[in-house]
Structures are given as structure tokens and as C-alpha cells.
Design a protein around this motif. Structure first.
Motif, mmCIF file in Angstrom:
data_model
loop_
_atom_site.group_PDB
_atom_site.id
_atom_site.type_symbol
_atom_site.label_atom_id
_atom_site.label_comp_id
_atom_site.label_asym_id
_atom_site.label_seq_id
_atom_site.Cartn_x
_atom_site.Cartn_y
_atom_site.Cartn_z
ATOM 1 N N GLY A 86 15.171 17.647 -15.083
ATOM 2 C CA GLY A 86 14.773 16.603 -14.191
ATOM 3 C C GLY A 86 13.401 16.941 -13.430
ATOM 4 O O GLY A 86 12.808 17.973 -13.617
ATOM 5 N N THR A 87 13.371 15.866 -12.416
ATOM 6 C CA THR A 87 12.060 16.073 -11.545
ATOM 7 C C THR A 87 12.700 15.863 -10.219
ATOM 8 O O THR A 87 13.580 15.458 -9.793
ATOM 9 C CB THR A 87 11.196 14.842 -11.872
ATOM 10 N N ILE A 88 11.800 16.694 -9.272
ATOM 11 C CA ILE A 88 12.205 16.703 -7.968
ATOM 12 C C ILE A 88 11.952 15.273 -7.242
ATOM 13 O O ILE A 88 12.441 15.246 -6.011
ATOM 14 C CB ILE A 88 11.292 17.817 -7.154
ATOM 15 N N THR A 89 11.271 14.374 -7.547
ATOM 16 C CA THR A 89 11.118 13.163 -6.883
ATOM 17 C C THR A 89 11.079 11.921 -8.003
ATOM 18 O O THR A 89 10.288 12.022 -9.031
ATOM 19 C CB THR A 89 10.096 13.005 -5.899
ATOM 20 N N GLY A 90 11.779 10.890 -8.059
ATOM 21 C CA GLY A 90 11.871 9.674 -8.774
ATOM 22 C C GLY A 90 11.059 8.704 -8.420
ATOM 23 O O GLY A 90 10.333 7.827 -8.912
ATOM 24 N N GLU A 91 11.050 8.769 -6.987
ATOM 25 C CA GLU A 91 10.368 7.504 -6.407
ATOM 26 C C GLU A 91 9.812 7.681 -4.886
ATOM 27 O O GLU A 91 9.212 6.970 -4.178
ATOM 28 C CB GLU A 91 11.227 6.340 -6.271
ATOM 29 N N HIS A 92 10.242 8.785 -4.190
ATOM 30 C CA HIS A 92 10.092 9.053 -2.834
ATOM 31 C C HIS A 92 8.808 9.760 -2.603
ATOM 32 O O HIS A 92 8.089 9.791 -1.339
ATOM 33 C CB HIS A 92 11.220 9.387 -2.034
ATOM 34 N N GLY A 93 8.308 10.308 -3.587
ATOM 35 C CA GLY A 93 7.020 11.109 -3.342
ATOM 36 C C GLY A 93 7.278 12.544 -2.822
ATOM 37 O O GLY A 93 8.323 13.023 -2.472
ATOM 38 N N VAL A 94 6.057 13.499 -2.778
ATOM 39 C CA VAL A 94 6.430 14.768 -2.479
ATOM 40 C C VAL A 94 5.988 15.116 -0.914
ATOM 41 O O VAL A 94 6.826 15.695 -0.232
ATOM 42 C CB VAL A 94 5.221 15.570 -3.333
ATOM 43 N N GLY A 95 4.911 14.681 -0.350
ATOM 44 C CA GLY A 95 4.702 14.737 1.060
ATOM 45 C C GLY A 95 4.462 15.951 1.602
ATOM 46 O O GLY A 95 4.162 17.007 0.725
ATOM 47 N N VAL A 96 5.185 16.356 2.739
ATOM 48 C CA VAL A 96 5.151 17.522 3.315
ATOM 49 C C VAL A 96 6.797 18.409 2.468
ATOM 50 O O VAL A 96 6.772 19.582 2.420
ATOM 51 C CB VAL A 96 5.491 17.507 4.748
ATOM 52 N N GLY A 137 0.993 -1.061 0.143
ATOM 53 C CA GLY A 137 -0.006 -0.111 -0.041
ATOM 54 C C GLY A 137 0.756 1.157 -0.036
ATOM 55 O O GLY A 137 0.818 2.336 -0.799
ATOM 56 N N GLY A 138 1.904 1.239 0.871
ATOM 57 C CA GLY A 138 2.689 2.302 0.749
ATOM 58 C C GLY A 138 3.474 2.472 -0.586
ATOM 59 O O GLY A 138 3.624 3.626 -1.111
ATOM 60 N N ASN A 139 3.809 1.318 -1.245
ATOM 61 C CA ASN A 139 4.529 1.413 -2.296
ATOM 62 C C ASN A 139 3.879 2.082 -3.506
ATOM 63 O O ASN A 139 3.951 2.922 -4.377
ATOM 64 C CB ASN A 139 5.012 -0.040 -2.789
ATOM 65 N N ILE A 140 2.531 1.740 -3.321
ATOM 66 C CA ILE A 140 1.399 2.351 -4.334
ATOM 67 C C ILE A 140 1.233 3.703 -4.077
ATOM 68 O O ILE A 140 1.106 4.792 -4.917
ATOM 69 C CB ILE A 140 0.117 1.513 -4.048
ATOM 70 N N GLY A 141 1.085 4.251 -2.769
ATOM 71 C CA GLY A 141 0.790 5.422 -2.661
ATOM 72 C C GLY A 141 2.025 6.559 -2.981
ATOM 73 O O GLY A 141 1.829 7.612 -3.410
ATOM 74 N N THR A 142 3.069 5.888 -3.227
ATOM 75 C CA THR A 142 4.579 6.820 -3.373
ATOM 76 C C THR A 142 4.896 6.263 -4.794
ATOM 77 O O THR A 142 6.036 6.976 -5.411
ATOM 78 C CB THR A 142 5.666 6.878 -2.353
ATOM 79 N N ALA A 143 4.253 5.529 -5.559
ATOM 80 C CA ALA A 143 4.889 4.969 -6.802
ATOM 81 C C ALA A 143 6.265 4.633 -6.761
ATOM 82 O O ALA A 143 7.039 5.134 -7.322
ATOM 83 C CB ALA A 143 4.702 6.147 -7.928
ATOM 84 N N SER A 144 6.578 3.791 -5.718
ATOM 85 C CA SER A 144 8.130 3.441 -5.455
ATOM 86 C C SER A 144 8.706 2.750 -6.705
ATOM 87 O O SER A 144 8.181 2.046 -7.294
ATOM 88 C CB SER A 144 8.109 2.360 -4.350
ATOM 89 N N SER A 146 -0.554 8.888 -5.662
ATOM 90 C CA SER A 146 -1.396 10.214 -4.946
ATOM 91 C C SER A 146 -1.032 10.270 -3.552
ATOM 92 O O SER A 146 -1.655 11.041 -2.490
ATOM 93 C CB SER A 146 -2.746 10.113 -5.421
ATOM 94 N N GLU A 147 -0.453 9.333 -2.742
ATOM 95 C CA GLU A 147 0.070 9.585 -1.553
ATOM 96 C C GLU A 147 -1.199 9.548 -0.545
ATOM 97 O O GLU A 147 -1.242 10.287 0.413
ATOM 98 C CB GLU A 147 0.928 10.958 -1.215
ATOM 99 N N GLY A 148 -2.318 8.850 -0.661
ATOM 100 C CA GLY A 148 -3.338 8.864 0.079
ATOM 101 C C GLY A 148 -4.100 10.011 0.171
ATOM 102 O O GLY A 148 -4.940 10.162 0.879
ATOM 103 N N SER A 149 -4.296 10.711 -0.878
ATOM 104 C CA SER A 149 -4.770 12.218 -1.068
ATOM 105 C C SER A 149 -6.037 12.131 -1.785
ATOM 106 O O SER A 149 -7.117 12.778 -1.693
ATOM 107 C CB SER A 149 -4.155 13.456 -1.605
ATOM 108 N N LEU A 150 -6.320 10.852 -2.359
ATOM 109 C CA LEU A 150 -7.394 10.488 -3.306
ATOM 110 C C LEU A 150 -8.445 9.483 -2.632
ATOM 111 O O LEU A 150 -9.728 9.465 -2.987
ATOM 112 C CB LEU A 150 -7.016 10.250 -4.673
ATOM 113 N N GLY A 151 -7.896 8.471 -2.008
ATOM 114 C CA GLY A 151 -8.740 7.444 -1.319
ATOM 115 C C GLY A 151 -7.808 6.514 -0.746
ATOM 116 O O GLY A 151 -6.460 6.700 -0.754
ATOM 117 N N ILE A 152 -8.373 5.591 -0.119
ATOM 118 C CA ILE A 152 -7.676 4.494 0.702
ATOM 119 C C ILE A 152 -7.651 3.243 -0.083
ATOM 120 O O ILE A 152 -8.700 2.748 -0.216
ATOM 121 C CB ILE A 152 -8.420 4.259 2.219
ATOM 122 N N VAL A 153 -6.457 2.741 -0.540
ATOM 123 C CA VAL A 153 -6.288 1.703 -1.321
ATOM 124 C C VAL A 153 -6.483 0.390 -0.199
ATOM 125 O O VAL A 153 -5.789 0.249 0.848
ATOM 126 C CB VAL A 153 -4.974 1.447 -1.915
#
Length: 455
Positions: free
Chosen positions: A408-418, A141-148, A198-205
């Protein structure tokens, strides 16, 4: 608080609720530095979809924010609690519901540990390729949330490429099914890909259908020592340009190599400025390693050491897996960046990071999924020293600015979060942020899911 607990208890077993302040405080944050975290009102550990739905209906009725969590191994503050929220920990929903060798899929709950799934499908001659460094503890679930991602992304890709379908509890408690179980399908908008990352911001997998692959042959690895990071990055470009498809292509800079040696006495060459690790799981990995070894020498490698067995390969790769724990021994705190650049700019990214370390007088080691251009600069600092903490934060921001400047991009796999919320707006631009806020509002009009993250 009384009304919240009363309504939660009406649909949950007593053991699913944690209200003790000392215990709930331990659920307040993930592993990221410099990220604010609040005090949750309650922690809920559901075991069923119906229990998750009850939590979300209660939260909607009382307008209480909900922060979904997995194993809290994240590095961006995406799982950090907000004051008065419900922390919804999904670690108890940890069943592997199905493994199909014909359809090559696994159906799992979100609390399944990545390594547990990998070992289970391996018994059926299959593999689940995404393997984050925290694979022994992080959840699907965490992997999905951050697209690990992980070490094998250069060949096998990231989590998003393996999520075929999802069952998602929405903010109001409704159940949404996205995607499919089939090998292909293009019916409607791709809501599955939208929710992944989507880091848990759209729904709960609450359930995921994951694609599997046949288990590949045992991989063989080599290590190549270079006199500069630039030369190592040149070798990476040569390897990719010649059409090779390694199963792993990782880079460690001098600072990281020395930290690993000091921590684990690995016997890595202290004179190296950069160490490149390459592996193949092809039918003839020795031949592929020989070809890559020649390219490394052309790029200036001073030493190329191919493994002759799987055991030797594992020993070489262990050095890469120890990179983060080793860097954590250098200072009381670390902040791990996650900047991805085009492969052709990898050398400039690593050189620029070294210059930033010198500018701020800090120790910054770099490990990279070199085949993807995904760098992980690790900023080491003393969090009890206010000036050093300030310099660490400023260096972190300069590293992200460097990555964006290189395309580049600010995150490749860790996500944005805070942690990278302000930087997301810079990368996406005004129009991009406006559209993403609109999507968030469509899924979560009251803004209850993981508030304060991403935007």
C-alpha cells in the motif's frame, strides 16, 4: 520584521494583515497531532491574485518563507507555520466565478467551501463529486493541495480527476496557467496533476477550473452486520469482483460502531464486529442493493438491512459521518492514519491494526473507504500521559509500516505534511526523492514555499 511589514503594506489593504501575536498563533497549525508548528511573523488574507503576487514578490525579496493555508482542516501538518513565516490564508478568495452547464465546469477561487460549491452546482443539475468528511468547512484550495478524496471515491474518484486547469502564483510572484477548460487535452507535461497534491510546496493556487458531472439520482443504502472484519472485507472483494459500482462502500469496525452508539444513540448493533455500508445511485438502486445484500450473506453477514427511502439511507450514512467525532470522545486526543492498500489486502490491514492496538495497549478504531482499500485507523490517547503518547506515536508508525508491507501507500488522501515526511522517503526510495526534490527546486529555487513539508 519592520521591513517585511512595510513592504507588505505597500501592496495590501490594512485589513489583509494580522500581526497580533495571539491571533497569528491561532493560524499556526492544522488538526494533526504530533506535528511541530512555529510562530508566524504575520498572517495575510488576500482577496485578489495581485495581492498574492505582491506577497510572494515581497517574500522572495526578503527571503521570508510562506505557508499557504485553507481552512486548516488537514490531518498531516501540511498547513503548519514555521517560525518567522508569512502565513498566506486564502479563505477570503471565496468566489465561484463561473458555472457552465454546457462545458460542465466550474471556475472557482481557492477559498470556496466544498459544500458551498456542491450546493451551487446542484442547482444547475450538476454535481462536484469529491466530498471529504470535512466538506462543510474545508476549501477547494485545500482539497487541491492534498488531493483529497471522500466517501464517493469508489465510484467517482478523487480531487485530481476533477481539476482541469489551475492559475498558480509561483514563488517569485509570476503567474502560471496550467491545463485547460476543454474536455480533453494533452499539450505538454501535465503540470496541473503535478500541482494537485503538492501541499503548497510548488505554488499558490489562486483559481481552479473543475470538471462537473450530471447530478446522479438519489442514492439508496444498506447496512450489513458481520461477525468479523475479515468477513466484511471478503464481502467487499465479492462486490468489486462481480463488477458492481456502488456510489459508496464504507466499513466501520467494532470500536467505531460502539463509539458512534455511545455518542449519538444510533441503535447500531453492539454485537457487530464490523459494519459495512453500501449505497447505489443507479436507475434501479433497490435491485443493486438486493444483489449486494446476497453477496454479503454469502460472505457471512448476520444481518442485512436495506433502506427503503432516501431518508432511511441518510440515517444509515449518518453513522459513518459521525465516526471521527465519536472516536474523539474516547480520549483527549486522536491521531488519524490514512493508509491505503490493495482491496484484496484490506482484511489483512484491519486485522494487523487490531494486533497493533493490542500490542501497545491502545484503543484504535478503524473506518475505511472500503471500496478503495483506504483505511483510517484512529489512534486514541491521552496527550498528557507521556508514556501513552509515546505508544500512540509508535503504533502510528507500525500501522504505516504494515500498510507498506501489504503493497500500500502511507497516504491515500490526507497528504504527507510534517507527520509522514520520514515515511515518504521510505515509500518513494532514493531515486524518487531525488527527482521530486529536483522538481521542487525548479518551481521554488529558494525553498520559500511551505518549507519542511514533504521532504
Amino acid at each position: 520584521m519592520d521591513a517585511l511589514l512595510e513592504q507588505l503594506r505597500a501592496g495590501l489593504p490594512a485589513e489583509a494583515l494580522i500581526t497580533d501575536a495571539e491571533v497569528t498563533a491561532s493560524y499556526a497549525h492544522d488538526m494533526a497531532s504530533f506535528c511541530d508548528a512555529g510562530a508566524p511573523a504575520v498572517v495575510v488574507l488576500p482577496r485578489t491574485v495581485e495581492e498574492v503576487q505582491h506577497v510572494m514578490r515581497t517574500a522572495t525579496a526578503l527571503r521570508v518563507p510562506v505557508v499557504p493555508q485553507g481552512a486548516r482542516t488537514g490531518l498531516s501538518g501540511a498547513a503548519n507555520a514555521s517560525d518567522g513565516c508569512i502565513v498566506l490564508s486564502l479563505v477570503k478568495m471565496d468566489r465561484i466565478l463561473e458555472i457552465s452547464t454546457v462545458d460542465r465546469i466550474a471556475v472557482v477561487e481557492p477559498g470556496v467551501i466544498n459544500a458551498t460549491l456542491s450546493r451551487a452546482v446542484n442547482e444547475h443539475g450538476l454535481c462536484y463529486p469529491p466530498d471529504p468528511s470535512s466538506w462543510e468547512t474545508c476549501t477547494i484550495g485545500g482539497n487541491i493541495g492534498t488531493a483529497s478524496g471522500g466517501l464517493c471515491c469508489v465510484k467517482y474518484g478523487v480531487t485530481a480527476e476533477y481539476v482541469l486547469g489551475l492559475e498558480v502564483v509561483l514563488a517569485d510572484g509570476r503567474l502560471l496557467n496550467t491545463g485547460r477548460r476543454t474536455a480533453k487535452g494533452v499539450a505538454g507535461y501535465d503540470l496541473t496533476r503535478l500541482i494537485v497534491g503538492s501541499e503548497g510546496s510548488l505554488g499558490i493556487v489562486v483559481k481552479a477550473v473543475l470538471a462537473l458531472r450530471p447530478r446522479p439520482p438519489q442514492q439508496l443504502a444498506l447496512a450489513a452486520e458481520f461477525p468479523s472484519a475479515t468477513a466484511a472485507c471478503d464481502a467487499v472483494c465479492r462486490i468489486m469482483e462481480r463488477g458492481h459500482t456502488p456510489s459508496l462502500l464504507e466499513l466501520m469496525d467494532r470500536t467505531t460502531v460502539r463509539a458512534v452508539n455511545a455518542t449519538a444513540s444510533m441503535g447500531l448493533p453492539e454485537s457487530t464486529e464490523a459494519l459495512l455500508l453500501c449505497a447505489f445511485d443507479t436507475p434501479d438502486p433497490a435491485a443493486d442493493l438486493a444483489a449486494v445484500g446476497a453477496l454479503c450473506r454469502e460472505a457471512g453477514a448476520t444481518e442485512v438491512v436495506p433502506a427503503e427511502s432516501a431518508a432511511e439511507s441518510e440515517l444509515l450514512l449518518q453513522a459513518r459521518r459521525l465516526s471521527l467525532p465519536a472516536m474523539e470522545t474516547l480520549k483527549p486526543a486522536t491521531m488519524i492514519d490514512d493508509v491505503c492498500v490493495p482491496r484484496s489486502r484490506l482484511g489483512a490491514m484491519i486485522e494487523g491494526t487490531a494486533a497493533i492496538a493490542e500490542k501497545f495497549g491502545l484503543t484504535i478504531g478503524v473506518v475505511a473507504h472500503a471500496g478503495d482499500g483506504n483505511t483510517h485507523p484512529v489512534v486514541c490517547f491521552d496527550h498528557t500521559d507521556a508514556d501513552e503518547s509515546r505508544r500512540a506515536r509508535e503504533s502510528f508508525d507500525e500501522i504505516m509500516a504494515l500498510g507498506l508491507g501489504l503493497g500500500g501507500t502511507i497516504t491515500g488522501e490526507h497528504g504527507v505534511g510534517v507527520l509522514k515526511r520520514e515515511w515518504l522517503a521510505r515509500e518513494l526510495g532514493e531515486v524518487g526523492v531525488e527527482l521530486q526534490r529536483g522538481i521542487k527546486a525548479a518551481f521554488d529555487p529558494l525553498g520559500l514555499l511551505n518549507p519542511g513539508k514533504l521532504f
